[in-house]
Design a protein around this motif. Structure first.
Motif, PDB file in Angstrom:
ATOM      1  N   HIS A 263       0.816  -1.226   0.000  1.00 34.43           N
ATOM      2  CA  HIS A 263       0.000   0.000   0.000  1.00 34.43           C
ATOM      3  C   HIS A 263       0.846   1.270   0.000  1.00 34.43           C
ATOM      4  O   HIS A 263       0.321   2.376  -0.134  1.00 34.43           O
ATOM      5  CB  HIS A 263      -0.955  -0.014   1.194  1.00 34.43           C
ATOM      6  CG  HIS A 263      -0.283  -0.448   2.478  1.00 34.43           C
ATOM      7  ND1 HIS A 263       0.890   0.100   2.926  1.00 34.43           N
ATOM      8  CD2 HIS A 263      -0.622  -1.419   3.381  1.00 34.43           C
ATOM      9  CE1 HIS A 263       1.254  -0.484   4.057  1.00 34.43           C
ATOM     10  NE2 HIS A 263       0.359  -1.419   4.348  1.00 34.43           N
ATOM     11  N   GLY A 264       2.139   1.135   0.233  1.00 32.34           N
ATOM     12  CA  GLY A 264       3.017   2.306   0.189  1.00 32.34           C
ATOM     13  C   GLY A 264       3.092   3.050   1.509  1.00 32.34           C
ATOM     14  O   GLY A 264       3.736   4.099   1.602  1.00 32.34           O
ATOM     15  N   ASP A 323       1.794  -6.183  -5.549  1.00 34.42           N
ATOM     16  CA  ASP A 323       1.713  -7.017  -4.340  1.00 34.42           C
ATOM     17  C   ASP A 323       2.891  -6.732  -3.408  1.00 34.42           C
ATOM     18  O   ASP A 323       4.009  -6.502  -3.874  1.00 34.42           O
ATOM     19  CB  ASP A 323       1.760  -8.506  -4.731  1.00 34.42           C
ATOM     20  CG  ASP A 323       0.453  -8.901  -5.401  1.00 34.42           C
ATOM     21  OD1 ASP A 323      -0.523  -8.143  -5.246  1.00 34.42           O
ATOM     22  OD2 ASP A 323       0.440  -9.938  -6.091  1.00 34.42           O
ATOM     23  N   PRO A 324       2.665  -6.799  -2.084  1.00 33.24           N
ATOM     24  CA  PRO A 324       3.782  -6.537  -1.158  1.00 33.24           C
ATOM     25  C   PRO A 324       4.875  -7.598  -1.274  1.00 33.24           C
ATOM     26  O   PRO A 324       4.615  -8.721  -1.708  1.00 33.24           O
ATOM     27  CB  PRO A 324       3.119  -6.586   0.228  1.00 33.24           C
ATOM     28  CG  PRO A 324       1.780  -7.201   0.045  1.00 33.24           C
ATOM     29  CD  PRO A 324       1.397  -7.069  -1.395  1.00 33.24           C
ATOM     30  N   VAL A 326       7.705 -10.200   0.311  1.00 33.17           N
ATOM     31  CA  VAL A 326       7.762 -11.051   1.523  1.00 33.17           C
ATOM     32  C   VAL A 326       8.752 -10.463   2.534  1.00 33.17           C
ATOM     33  O   VAL A 326       9.874 -10.090   2.175  1.00 33.17           O
ATOM     34  CB  VAL A 326       8.230 -12.490   1.142  1.00 33.17           C
ATOM     35  CG1 VAL A 326       8.264 -13.396   2.379  1.00 33.17           C
ATOM     36  CG2 VAL A 326       7.336 -13.078   0.070  1.00 33.17           C
ATOM     37  N   ASP A 327       8.340 -10.414   3.786  1.00 36.20           N
ATOM     38  CA  ASP A 327       9.193  -9.960   4.906  1.00 36.20           C
ATOM     39  C   ASP A 327       9.674  -8.512   4.766  1.00 36.20           C
ATOM     40  O   ASP A 327      10.695  -8.143   5.346  1.00 36.20           O
ATOM     41  CB  ASP A 327      10.425 -10.876   5.071  1.00 36.20           C
ATOM     42  CG  ASP A 327      10.064 -12.225   5.670  1.00 36.20           C
ATOM     43  OD1 ASP A 327       8.975 -12.347   6.242  1.00 36.20           O
ATOM     44  OD2 ASP A 327      10.891 -13.155   5.542  1.00 36.20           O
ATOM     45  N   ASP A 328       8.978  -7.724   3.986  1.00 34.47           N
ATOM     46  CA  ASP A 328       9.376  -6.315   3.823  1.00 34.47           C
ATOM     47  C   ASP A 328       9.104  -5.591   5.142  1.00 34.47           C
ATOM     48  O   ASP A 328       7.973  -5.602   5.631  1.00 34.47           O
ATOM     49  CB  ASP A 328       8.509  -5.702   2.701  1.00 34.47           C
ATOM     50  CG  ASP A 328       9.092  -4.413   2.177  1.00 34.47           C
ATOM     51  OD1 ASP A 328      10.323  -4.252   2.265  1.00 34.47           O
ATOM     52  OD2 ASP A 328       8.316  -3.573   1.685  1.00 34.47           O
ATOM     53  N   PRO A 329      10.110  -4.965   5.752  1.00 35.29           N
ATOM     54  CA  PRO A 329       9.867  -4.284   7.032  1.00 35.29           C
ATOM     55  C   PRO A 329       8.817  -3.187   6.882  1.00 35.29           C
ATOM     56  O   PRO A 329       8.781  -2.480   5.880  1.00 35.29           O
ATOM     57  CB  PRO A 329      11.228  -3.674   7.381  1.00 35.29           C
ATOM     58  CG  PRO A 329      12.218  -4.404   6.560  1.00 35.29           C
ATOM     59  CD  PRO A 329      11.501  -4.861   5.327  1.00 35.29           C
ATOM     60  N   LYS A 330       7.958  -3.049   7.918  1.00 33.99           N
ATOM     61  CA  LYS A 330       6.869  -2.068   7.828  1.00 33.99           C
ATOM     62  C   LYS A 330       7.358  -0.668   8.167  1.00 33.99           C
ATOM     63  O   LYS A 330       6.817   0.316   7.712  1.00 33.99           O
ATOM     64  CB  LYS A 330       5.727  -2.472   8.765  1.00 33.99           C
ATOM     65  CG  LYS A 330       4.940  -3.677   8.230  1.00 33.99           C
ATOM     66  CD  LYS A 330       3.789  -4.049   9.116  1.00 33.99           C
ATOM     67  CE  LYS A 330       4.072  -5.145  10.123  1.00 33.99           C
ATOM     68  NZ  LYS A 330       4.789  -6.323   9.674  1.00 33.99           N
ATOM     69  N   GLN A 331       8.371  -0.586   9.009  1.00 34.20           N
ATOM     70  CA  GLN A 331       8.870   0.744   9.375  1.00 34.20           C
ATOM     71  C   GLN A 331      10.373   0.679   9.652  1.00 34.20           C
ATOM     72  O   GLN A 331      10.889  -0.320  10.125  1.00 34.20           O
ATOM     73  CB  GLN A 331       8.128   1.277  10.591  1.00 34.20           C
ATOM     74  CG  GLN A 331       8.001   0.274  11.705  1.00 34.20           C
ATOM     75  CD  GLN A 331       7.092   0.763  12.816  1.00 34.20           C
ATOM     76  OE1 GLN A 331       6.473   1.814  12.703  1.00 34.20           O
ATOM     77  NE2 GLN A 331       7.025   0.020  13.903  1.00 34.20           N
TER      78      GLN A 331
END
Ligand SMILES: NC(=O)c1ccc[n+]([C@@H]2O[C@H](COP(=O)([O-])OP(=O)(O)OC[C@H]3O[C@@H](n4cnc5c(N)ncnc54)[C@H](O)[C@@H]3O)[C@@H](O)[C@H]2O)c1
Length: 399
Positions: A263-264, A323-324, A326-331
Protein backbone atom coordinates in the motif's frame (compact mmCIF):
# COMPACT_ATOMS: atom_id res chain seq x y z
CA UNK A 1 80.16 7.12 -75.83
CA UNK A 2 81.59 9.74 -73.39
CA UNK A 3 78.39 11.73 -73.72
CA UNK A 4 76.37 8.60 -72.96
CA UNK A 5 78.42 7.80 -69.79
CA UNK A 6 77.93 11.39 -68.61
CA UNK A 7 74.18 10.92 -69.01
CA UNK A 8 74.19 7.75 -66.92
CA UNK A 9 76.38 9.40 -64.25
CA UNK A 10 74.14 12.43 -63.94
CA UNK A 11 70.98 10.25 -63.76
CA UNK A 12 72.68 8.18 -61.05
CA UNK A 13 73.52 11.31 -59.10
CA UNK A 14 69.94 12.62 -59.48
CA UNK A 15 68.54 9.23 -58.47
CA UNK A 16 70.83 9.12 -55.39
CA UNK A 17 69.75 12.65 -54.39
CA UNK A 18 66.09 11.73 -54.77
CA UNK A 19 66.66 8.60 -52.69
CA UNK A 20 68.49 10.52 -49.94
CA UNK A 21 65.72 13.12 -49.96
CA UNK A 22 63.07 10.39 -49.63
CA UNK A 23 64.96 8.71 -46.77
CA UNK A 24 65.33 12.03 -44.89
CA UNK A 25 61.71 12.90 -45.55
CA UNK A 26 60.59 9.45 -44.38
CA UNK A 27 62.65 9.73 -41.20
CA UNK A 28 61.22 13.18 -40.52
CA UNK A 29 57.70 11.80 -40.94
CA UNK A 30 58.49 8.90 -38.62
CA UNK A 31 59.96 11.25 -36.01
CA UNK A 32 56.99 13.59 -36.16
CA UNK A 33 54.50 10.71 -35.87
CA UNK A 34 56.48 9.38 -32.88
CA UNK A 35 56.44 12.85 -31.32
CA UNK A 36 52.68 12.97 -31.85
CA UNK A 37 52.23 9.61 -30.16
CA UNK A 38 54.35 10.68 -27.17
CA UNK A 39 52.25 13.83 -26.85
CA UNK A 40 49.07 11.74 -26.99
CA UNK A 41 50.39 9.36 -24.35
CA UNK A 42 51.41 12.26 -22.11
CA UNK A 43 47.95 13.79 -22.50
CA UNK A 44 46.38 10.46 -21.54
CA UNK A 45 48.49 10.19 -18.41
CA UNK A 46 46.33 9.90 -15.32
CA UNK A 47 45.93 13.04 -13.25
CA UNK A 48 45.03 12.65 -9.61
CA UNK A 49 43.34 14.94 -7.14
CA UNK A 50 45.76 16.63 -4.76
CA UNK A 51 45.96 14.48 -1.65
CA UNK A 52 47.02 15.79 1.77
CA UNK A 53 50.61 14.98 2.68
CA UNK A 54 50.77 13.01 5.91
CA UNK A 55 54.01 12.19 7.63
CA UNK A 56 54.99 8.59 8.25
CA UNK A 57 53.67 9.00 11.83
CA UNK A 58 50.16 10.06 10.81
CA UNK A 59 49.72 8.08 7.59
CA UNK A 60 47.82 4.84 8.03
CA UNK A 61 47.66 1.77 5.83
CA UNK A 62 43.98 1.05 5.41
CA UNK A 63 42.30 -1.97 3.84
CA UNK A 64 38.79 -1.49 2.45
CA UNK A 65 37.10 -4.77 1.55
CA UNK A 66 34.34 -4.24 -1.02
CA UNK A 67 36.00 -0.91 -1.90
CA UNK A 68 34.92 -1.03 -5.56
CA UNK A 69 31.27 -0.89 -4.52
CA UNK A 70 28.98 2.06 -3.94
CA UNK A 71 29.77 2.96 -0.30
CA UNK A 72 33.36 1.67 -0.44
CA UNK A 73 34.34 3.85 -3.38
CA UNK A 74 33.16 7.02 -1.61
CA UNK A 75 34.98 5.98 1.55
CA UNK A 76 38.14 5.46 -0.49
CA UNK A 77 37.88 8.93 -2.02
CA UNK A 78 37.79 10.43 1.47
CA UNK A 79 40.64 8.29 2.87
CA UNK A 80 42.83 8.96 -0.17
CA UNK A 81 42.21 12.72 -0.04
CA UNK A 82 43.13 12.63 3.65
CA UNK A 83 46.53 11.24 2.61
CA UNK A 84 46.34 7.62 3.77
CA UNK A 85 47.56 4.54 1.93
CA UNK A 86 44.52 2.61 0.77
CA UNK A 87 44.34 -1.01 -0.31
CA UNK A 88 41.12 -2.31 -1.87
CA UNK A 89 40.23 -6.00 -1.86
CA UNK A 90 37.23 -6.72 -4.05
CA UNK A 91 36.05 -9.61 -6.22
CA UNK A 92 33.87 -7.30 -8.38
CA UNK A 93 30.70 -9.26 -7.74
CA UNK A 94 28.72 -6.03 -7.53
CA UNK A 95 31.61 -3.55 -7.53
CA UNK A 96 33.07 -1.85 -10.60
CA UNK A 97 36.61 -0.74 -11.42
CA UNK A 98 35.04 2.39 -12.84
CA UNK A 99 34.08 3.55 -9.32
CA UNK A 100 37.72 3.80 -8.29
CA UNK A 101 39.61 4.06 -11.56
CA UNK A 102 40.53 7.69 -10.85
CA UNK A 103 42.95 6.37 -8.19
CA UNK A 104 44.50 3.48 -10.11
CA UNK A 105 48.24 4.09 -10.47
CA UNK A 106 48.43 6.56 -7.55
CA UNK A 107 51.34 5.76 -5.26
CA UNK A 108 49.07 5.59 -2.19
CA UNK A 109 46.55 3.25 -3.81
CA UNK A 110 46.43 -0.45 -4.51
CA UNK A 111 43.66 -2.62 -5.93
CA UNK A 112 43.63 -6.36 -5.27
CA UNK A 113 41.19 -8.63 -7.09
CA UNK A 114 40.43 -10.88 -4.16
CA UNK A 115 37.49 -12.87 -2.83
CA UNK A 116 37.56 -12.41 0.95
CA UNK A 117 36.08 -15.85 1.50
CA UNK A 118 39.77 -16.75 1.08
CA UNK A 119 42.36 -15.46 3.57
CA UNK A 120 44.38 -12.35 2.76
CA UNK A 121 47.89 -11.74 4.06
CA UNK A 122 48.87 -8.08 4.03
CA UNK A 123 50.11 -5.48 6.53
CA UNK A 124 47.57 -2.84 7.54
CA UNK A 125 46.63 -0.58 10.47
CA UNK A 126 42.87 -0.41 9.91
CA UNK A 127 40.30 -2.54 8.08
CA UNK A 128 36.95 -1.25 6.85
CA UNK A 129 35.18 -4.53 6.16
CA UNK A 130 32.41 -3.69 3.67
CA UNK A 131 32.54 -6.65 1.28
CA UNK A 132 29.06 -8.12 0.92
CA UNK A 133 26.27 -7.79 -1.58
CA UNK A 134 23.88 -5.21 -0.15
CA UNK A 135 20.70 -5.12 -2.21
CA UNK A 136 18.07 -7.89 -1.90
CA UNK A 137 18.41 -8.63 -5.61
CA UNK A 138 22.16 -9.20 -5.23
CA UNK A 139 22.21 -11.03 -1.90
CA UNK A 140 19.35 -13.36 -2.89
CA UNK A 141 21.10 -14.23 -6.18
CA UNK A 142 23.46 -16.60 -4.37
CA UNK A 143 22.30 -16.87 -0.74
CA UNK A 144 24.96 -19.44 0.18
CA UNK A 145 27.70 -17.12 -1.05
CA UNK A 146 26.13 -14.21 0.84
CA UNK A 147 26.34 -16.27 4.04
CA UNK A 148 29.95 -17.23 3.25
CA UNK A 149 31.04 -13.62 2.66
CA UNK A 150 29.61 -12.45 5.97
CA UNK A 151 30.71 -15.45 8.03
CA UNK A 152 33.90 -16.92 6.52
CA UNK A 153 34.87 -13.58 5.00
CA UNK A 154 34.47 -11.83 8.34
CA UNK A 155 36.46 -14.55 10.13
CA UNK A 156 39.23 -14.09 7.56
CA UNK A 157 39.29 -10.33 8.09
CA UNK A 158 39.24 -10.74 11.88
CA UNK A 159 42.09 -13.24 11.52
CA UNK A 160 44.04 -10.64 9.56
CA UNK A 161 43.25 -8.01 12.21
CA UNK A 162 44.53 -10.36 14.89
CA UNK A 163 47.74 -11.16 12.99
CA UNK A 164 48.71 -7.54 12.33
CA UNK A 165 46.93 -6.00 15.38
CA UNK A 166 44.72 -3.82 13.16
CA UNK A 167 41.42 -2.20 14.14
CA UNK A 168 38.41 -3.54 12.20
CA UNK A 169 35.15 -1.78 11.40
CA UNK A 170 32.38 -4.09 10.25
CA UNK A 171 29.65 -2.75 7.95
CA UNK A 172 26.55 -4.22 9.54
CA UNK A 173 23.04 -3.22 8.63
CA UNK A 174 19.66 -2.08 9.90
CA UNK A 175 18.45 -5.45 8.57
CA UNK A 176 19.68 -6.99 11.84
CA UNK A 177 16.48 -5.47 13.30
CA UNK A 178 14.39 -7.42 10.74
CA UNK A 179 10.76 -6.27 10.67
CA UNK A 180 11.09 -4.20 13.86
CA UNK A 181 8.48 -4.03 16.57
CA UNK A 182 10.34 -1.19 18.28
CA UNK A 183 10.28 2.22 16.66
CA UNK A 184 12.58 4.05 16.12
CA UNK A 185 15.25 1.35 16.35
CA UNK A 186 17.79 1.72 19.13
CA UNK A 187 20.99 -0.32 19.21
CA UNK A 188 19.68 -2.14 22.29
CA UNK A 189 16.73 -3.61 20.32
CA UNK A 190 17.42 -7.29 19.54
CA UNK A 191 15.37 -7.39 16.36
CA UNK A 192 12.61 -9.43 14.79
CA UNK A 193 14.23 -11.50 12.06
CA UNK A 194 12.76 -14.41 10.13
CA UNK A 195 15.58 -17.00 10.23
CA UNK A 196 14.51 -18.89 7.08
CA UNK A 197 12.79 -16.22 4.91
CA UNK A 198 14.24 -14.97 1.60
CA UNK A 199 16.16 -12.18 3.39
CA UNK A 200 17.58 -14.42 6.10
CA UNK A 201 20.83 -15.18 4.20
CA UNK A 202 21.71 -11.50 4.59
CA UNK A 203 20.05 -10.55 7.90
CA UNK A 204 21.21 -13.59 9.82
CA UNK A 205 24.73 -13.69 8.39
CA UNK A 206 25.19 -10.02 9.34
CA UNK A 207 24.02 -10.92 12.86
CA UNK A 208 26.50 -13.84 12.99
CA UNK A 209 29.21 -11.47 11.75
CA UNK A 210 28.49 -9.05 14.61
CA UNK A 211 28.63 -11.95 17.07
CA UNK A 212 31.93 -13.11 15.53
CA UNK A 213 33.42 -9.63 15.90
CA UNK A 214 32.53 -9.65 19.61
CA UNK A 215 33.91 -13.16 20.06
CA UNK A 216 37.25 -12.05 18.56
CA UNK A 217 37.21 -8.87 20.65
CA UNK A 218 36.64 -10.84 23.85
CA UNK A 219 38.87 -13.80 23.16
CA UNK A 220 41.67 -12.24 21.09
CA UNK A 221 41.53 -8.61 22.20
CA UNK A 222 40.76 -7.32 18.70
CA UNK A 223 39.72 -3.68 18.47
CA UNK A 224 36.39 -3.68 16.65
CA UNK A 225 33.76 -1.17 15.54
CA UNK A 226 30.24 -2.09 14.34
CA UNK A 227 28.32 0.32 12.10
CA UNK A 228 24.65 -0.57 11.66
CA UNK A 229 24.03 1.18 8.36
CA UNK A 230 20.53 2.28 7.35
CA UNK A 231 19.39 2.84 3.73
CA UNK A 232 22.00 4.88 1.90
CA UNK A 233 21.83 6.44 -1.55
CA UNK A 234 23.95 8.57 -3.87
CA UNK A 235 25.94 8.59 -7.11
CA UNK A 236 27.64 5.30 -8.08
CA UNK A 237 24.69 3.28 -6.79
CA UNK A 238 23.91 0.32 -8.98
CA UNK A 239 21.40 1.16 -11.67
CA UNK A 240 19.45 -2.07 -11.41
CA UNK A 241 19.85 -3.17 -7.82
CA UNK A 242 16.08 -3.24 -7.31
CA UNK A 243 16.21 -0.89 -4.32
CA UNK A 244 13.67 1.81 -3.83
CA UNK A 245 15.85 4.86 -4.65
CA UNK A 246 17.35 3.46 -7.84
CA UNK A 247 14.04 1.91 -8.95
CA UNK A 248 12.04 5.10 -8.51
CA UNK A 249 14.64 7.36 -10.12
CA UNK A 250 15.15 5.12 -13.14
CA UNK A 251 11.43 4.66 -13.66
CA UNK A 252 10.76 8.38 -13.28
CA UNK A 253 13.59 9.32 -15.68
CA UNK A 254 12.28 6.91 -18.31
CA UNK A 255 8.63 7.86 -17.74
CA UNK A 256 7.84 4.27 -16.86
CA UNK A 257 5.28 3.41 -14.15
CA UNK A 258 6.79 3.97 -10.66
CA UNK A 259 6.16 0.73 -8.78
CA UNK A 260 5.21 0.81 -5.11
CA UNK A 261 5.05 -2.64 -3.49
CA UNK A 262 2.11 -2.99 -1.09
CA UNK A 263 0.00 0.00 0.00
CA UNK A 264 3.02 2.31 0.19
CA UNK A 265 2.44 3.23 3.85
CA UNK A 266 5.56 1.33 4.98
CA UNK A 267 8.28 3.80 6.02
CA UNK A 268 11.97 4.18 5.27
CA UNK A 269 14.65 6.74 6.05
CA UNK A 270 17.41 7.56 3.58
CA UNK A 271 20.89 8.93 4.21
CA UNK A 272 23.16 10.47 1.61
CA UNK A 273 26.42 8.61 1.12
CA UNK A 274 28.76 11.44 2.20
CA UNK A 275 27.00 11.54 5.60
CA UNK A 276 27.57 7.81 5.99
CA UNK A 277 31.26 8.15 5.07
CA UNK A 278 31.68 10.88 7.74
CA UNK A 279 30.04 8.56 10.26
CA UNK A 280 32.15 5.52 9.33
CA UNK A 281 35.44 7.41 9.64
CA UNK A 282 34.42 9.02 12.96
CA UNK A 283 33.31 5.67 14.34
CA UNK A 284 36.52 3.94 13.26
CA UNK A 285 38.61 6.59 15.03
CA UNK A 286 36.41 6.77 18.14
CA UNK A 287 36.67 4.80 21.37
CA UNK A 288 33.23 3.27 20.99
CA UNK A 289 33.17 -0.48 20.36
CA UNK A 290 29.49 -1.42 20.70
CA UNK A 291 27.12 -1.42 17.67
CA UNK A 292 26.17 2.05 16.45
CA UNK A 293 23.35 3.12 14.12
CA UNK A 294 24.36 5.33 11.18
CA UNK A 295 21.34 6.59 9.31
CA UNK A 296 19.12 9.56 8.68
CA UNK A 297 16.14 9.69 11.05
CA UNK A 298 13.94 11.64 8.59
CA UNK A 299 11.20 9.15 7.82
CA UNK A 300 9.02 8.92 4.69
CA UNK A 301 6.34 6.54 3.59
CA UNK A 302 7.33 4.80 0.38
CA UNK A 303 4.38 6.45 -1.30
CA UNK A 304 5.53 9.95 -0.23
CA UNK A 305 8.99 9.10 -1.48
CA UNK A 306 7.67 8.01 -4.89
CA UNK A 307 5.87 11.37 -5.29
CA UNK A 308 8.98 13.27 -4.15
CA UNK A 309 11.18 11.61 -6.77
CA UNK A 310 8.55 12.03 -9.46
CA UNK A 311 8.43 15.79 -8.68
CA UNK A 312 12.21 16.23 -8.55
CA UNK A 313 12.65 14.45 -11.89
CA UNK A 314 9.69 16.31 -13.39
CA UNK A 315 8.35 13.01 -14.63
CA UNK A 316 4.94 12.19 -16.06
CA UNK A 317 5.21 8.55 -14.94
CA UNK A 318 2.15 7.13 -13.15
CA UNK A 319 2.54 5.59 -9.69
CA UNK A 320 1.31 1.97 -9.63
CA UNK A 321 0.80 -0.41 -6.70
CA UNK A 322 1.89 -4.07 -6.76
CA UNK A 323 1.71 -7.02 -4.34
CA UNK A 324 3.78 -6.54 -1.16
CA UNK A 325 7.24 -8.12 -0.92
CA UNK A 326 7.76 -11.05 1.52
CA UNK A 327 9.19 -9.96 4.91
CA UNK A 328 9.38 -6.32 3.82
CA UNK A 329 9.87 -4.28 7.03
CA UNK A 330 6.87 -2.07 7.83
CA UNK A 331 8.87 0.74 9.38
CA UNK A 332 12.49 1.83 9.53
CA UNK A 333 13.97 4.76 11.39
CA UNK A 334 17.25 4.86 13.25
CA UNK A 335 17.62 6.25 16.72
CA UNK A 336 20.95 8.07 16.37
CA UNK A 337 21.29 9.34 19.95
CA UNK A 338 24.45 7.26 20.40
CA UNK A 339 26.15 8.57 17.25
CA UNK A 340 25.25 12.14 18.22
CA UNK A 341 26.67 11.86 21.70
CA UNK A 342 29.78 9.73 20.98
CA UNK A 343 30.78 11.01 17.55
CA UNK A 344 29.05 14.37 17.47
CA UNK A 345 27.69 13.03 14.17
CA UNK A 346 24.39 13.56 12.46
CA UNK A 347 23.40 13.66 8.78
CA UNK A 348 23.87 17.05 7.11
CA UNK A 349 22.72 16.55 3.53
CA UNK A 350 19.12 17.55 2.84
CA UNK A 351 17.04 14.95 1.04
CA UNK A 352 16.33 17.14 -2.01
CA UNK A 353 20.04 18.02 -2.43
CA UNK A 354 21.12 14.39 -2.18
CA UNK A 355 18.38 13.20 -4.50
CA UNK A 356 19.17 15.86 -7.11
CA UNK A 357 22.82 14.71 -7.22
CA UNK A 358 21.74 11.10 -7.52
CA UNK A 359 19.19 11.89 -10.24
CA UNK A 360 21.87 13.79 -12.20
CA UNK A 361 24.18 10.77 -11.93
CA UNK A 362 21.49 8.34 -13.13
CA UNK A 363 20.48 10.67 -15.94
CA UNK A 364 24.07 10.65 -17.24
CA UNK A 365 24.32 6.92 -16.72
CA UNK A 366 21.38 6.48 -19.10
CA UNK A 367 23.23 8.55 -21.72
CA UNK A 368 26.24 6.24 -21.79
CA UNK A 369 26.07 4.26 -25.02
CA UNK A 370 29.62 2.97 -25.52
CA UNK A 371 32.05 1.12 -23.32
CA UNK A 372 34.63 3.90 -23.65
CA UNK A 373 32.21 6.54 -22.37
CA UNK A 374 32.43 7.48 -18.75
CA UNK A 375 29.91 8.95 -16.33
CA UNK A 376 32.52 9.79 -13.76
CA UNK A 377 31.61 11.00 -10.28
CA UNK A 378 34.78 12.69 -9.05
CA UNK A 379 35.53 13.22 -5.38
CA UNK A 380 33.80 16.44 -4.34
CA UNK A 381 36.90 18.36 -3.34
CA UNK A 382 38.49 17.62 -6.68
CA UNK A 383 35.53 19.11 -8.47
CA UNK A 384 36.25 22.47 -6.93
CA UNK A 385 39.69 22.71 -8.55
CA UNK A 386 39.94 24.30 -11.97
CA UNK A 387 41.94 21.54 -13.67
CA UNK A 388 39.56 18.63 -13.33
CA UNK A 389 40.42 16.10 -16.01
CA UNK A 390 37.24 15.10 -17.81
CA UNK A 391 37.68 11.68 -19.32
CA UNK A 392 34.10 11.24 -20.33
CA UNK A 393 32.63 11.74 -23.75
CA UNK A 394 29.23 11.39 -22.14
CA UNK A 395 27.95 14.42 -20.28
CA UNK A 396 29.48 14.63 -16.82
CA UNK A 397 27.26 15.15 -13.88
CA UNK A 398 26.65 18.59 -12.55
CA UNK A 399 26.88 19.13 -8.85
N1 LIG B 1 24.04 0.76 0.74
C1 LIG B 1 23.25 0.59 1.77
O1 LIG B 1 22.15 1.16 1.83
C2 LIG B 1 23.67 -0.30 2.90
C3 LIG B 1 22.81 -0.43 4.00
C4 LIG B 1 23.19 -1.27 5.04
C5 LIG B 1 24.40 -1.92 5.03
N2 LIG B 1 25.21 -1.78 3.94
C6 LIG B 1 26.48 -2.53 3.95
O2 LIG B 1 27.53 -1.72 3.46
C7 LIG B 1 28.44 -2.52 2.68
C8 LIG B 1 28.62 -1.89 1.32
O3 LIG B 1 27.36 -1.79 0.66
P1 LIG B 1 27.21 -1.16 -0.80
O4 LIG B 1 25.88 -0.53 -0.87
O5 LIG B 1 28.41 -0.36 -1.14
O6 LIG B 1 27.15 -2.47 -1.69
P2 LIG B 1 27.89 -2.80 -3.07
O7 LIG B 1 27.25 -4.03 -3.59
O8 LIG B 1 27.90 -1.60 -3.94
O9 LIG B 1 29.37 -3.08 -2.59
C9 LIG B 1 29.78 -4.29 -2.04
C10 LIG B 1 31.17 -4.61 -2.56
O10 LIG B 1 31.61 -5.84 -1.99
C11 LIG B 1 32.20 -6.60 -3.03
N3 LIG B 1 32.14 -8.01 -2.67
C12 LIG B 1 31.05 -8.79 -2.56
N4 LIG B 1 31.41 -10.03 -2.23
C13 LIG B 1 32.76 -10.05 -2.10
C14 LIG B 1 33.72 -11.03 -1.79
N5 LIG B 1 33.38 -12.30 -1.52
N6 LIG B 1 35.03 -10.68 -1.77
C15 LIG B 1 35.41 -9.42 -2.06
N7 LIG B 1 34.54 -8.44 -2.36
C16 LIG B 1 33.23 -8.75 -2.39
C17 LIG B 1 31.39 -6.27 -4.26
O11 LIG B 1 32.05 -6.58 -5.48
C18 LIG B 1 31.19 -4.77 -4.08
O12 LIG B 1 32.27 -4.03 -4.61
C19 LIG B 1 27.85 -3.92 2.64
O13 LIG B 1 28.48 -4.70 3.60
C20 LIG B 1 26.40 -3.73 3.02
O14 LIG B 1 25.87 -4.86 3.65
C21 LIG B 1 24.87 -0.99 2.89
Amino acid sequence: MVIHLDGILSSLIIFTFIHIFQVINGEENRISSLEKRIQELEARQQQYPEVTFLTYKDRKRILVTGGAGFVGSHLIDRLMLEGHEVIVADNFFTGRKRNIEHWIGHENFELINHDIVNPLYIEVDQIYHLASPASPLHYMYNPVKTIKVNTMGTINMLGLARRVRARLLFASTSEVYGDPEAHPQKETYFGNVNPFGPRSCYDESKRVAEATCYAYAKQEGINIRIARIFNTYGPRMHMNDGRVVSNFILQALQNEPITVYGHGKQTRSFQYVSDLVDGLISLMNSNYSMPMNLGNPDEYTIEQFAFKIKDLVGSKAPIVYKDPVVDDPKQRRPDITLAKSWLNWEPKVLINDGLNKTIAYFRNELLVKHHSERNVFFPNEWLHTSDVPRTSTAKNIEL
